[in-house]
Design a protein around this motif. Structure first.
Motif, PDB file in Angstrom:
ATOM      1  N   GLN A 269       0.823  -1.206   0.000  1.00 62.03           N
ATOM      2  CA  GLN A 269       0.000   0.000   0.000  1.00 62.03           C
ATOM      3  C   GLN A 269       0.866   1.268   0.000  1.00 62.03           C
ATOM      4  N   ARG A 270       1.889   1.267   0.834  1.00 63.65           N
ATOM      5  CA  ARG A 270       2.772   2.437   0.883  1.00 63.65           C
ATOM      6  C   ARG A 270       3.565   2.603  -0.408  1.00 63.65           C
ATOM      7  N   ILE A 271       3.986   1.500  -0.981  1.00 59.91           N
ATOM      8  CA  ILE A 271       4.716   1.585  -2.249  1.00 59.91           C
ATOM      9  C   ILE A 271       3.827   2.190  -3.329  1.00 59.91           C
ATOM     10  N   ALA A 272       2.579   1.721  -3.411  1.00 59.93           N
ATOM     11  CA  ALA A 272       1.652   2.242  -4.421  1.00 59.93           C
ATOM     12  C   ALA A 272       1.441   3.742  -4.241  1.00 59.93           C
ATOM     13  N   LYS A 273       1.254   4.169  -2.988  1.00 58.54           N
ATOM     14  CA  LYS A 273       1.037   5.593  -2.725  1.00 58.54           C
ATOM     15  C   LYS A 273       2.267   6.416  -3.098  1.00 58.54           C
TER      16      LYS A 273
END
Length: 210
Positions: free
Chosen positions: A43-47
């Motif tokens: 999730q953090r990578i996508a953001k």
């Protein structure tokens, strides 16, 4: 022909896919460096990459696959830096000096080194990560050891393999110290102490008659 009449190349699906993958890899590298492996979630990578979670998972269904791609990305960069440094170096002394210069540059050239250290440490407690990255790391180590030895078509000596392993361990340690905030000038002085020993030993191995 006027500028307005020059056809504009439209981005293909392959272009968009490559762009998305590159953004994801770079976002993962930056998060690994600043937040560590556990906090580097999909999730953090996508953001951080500015892509949707669905788009990310289309290219990388699991976090482990992202990590394996980061390792490959860094391996290509490392090989490119070594190739640029060592090409056209004719004597063993020149090759060893160029190799050692590049080894230090890898510690300071960007966030990729500490990112790979984070991945390698995480493999101890993540079976999926271990399974996906083990063959990648094995291929990288085999290729780099053979290529850096400078002996094309001949297996590197055990002495060279041992020296390279020791040097890699030192560089990983320097990367960790960098992440801890130790000033680079202090680390460089320590590296220079090692370099004097390493240069002598690498040359001794390189000049030894087969």
């Amino acid at each position: 022909m006027s500028v307005s009449s020059v056809p504009v190349r439209r981005r293909t699906q392959a272009d968009r896919s490559a762009s998305t993958r590159a953004k994801v890899v770079q976002a993962a590298v930056n998060l690994l460096q600043t937040q560590g492996y556990a906090a580097t979630t999909i999730q953090r990578i996508a953001k951080a990459a500015g892509v949707s979670l669905g788009a990310l998972q289309h290219h990388f269904p699991t976090k482990s696959l992202i990590m394996a791609t980061v390792l490959r990305h860094y391996a290509l960069k490392r090989a490119r830096l070594y190739r640029q440094a060592i090409s056209n170096k004719e004597t063993p002394e020149q090759r060893v000096d160029a190799m050692l210069d590049t080894m230090w540059a890898l510690v300071t050239a960007g966030p990729e080194f500490i990112a790979t250290v984070e991945i390698e440490l995480a493999r101890r407690s993540d079976p999926d990560l271990e399974e996906v990255t083990a063959p990648v790391l094995a291929r990288i180590d085999q290729f780099m050891t053979r290529w850096l030895s400078g002996k094309r078509g001949v297996a590197p000596s055990q002495e060279f393999i041992d020296l390279r392993l020791l040097n890699a361990a030192l560089l990983r340690g320097l990367a960790v110290e960098t992440a801890r905030g130790i000033p680079l000038e202090d680390l460089y002085r320590s590296f220079e102490v090692w370099r004097r020993f390493a240069r002598e030993e690498f040359l001794r191995v390189a000049l030894k008659t087969p």
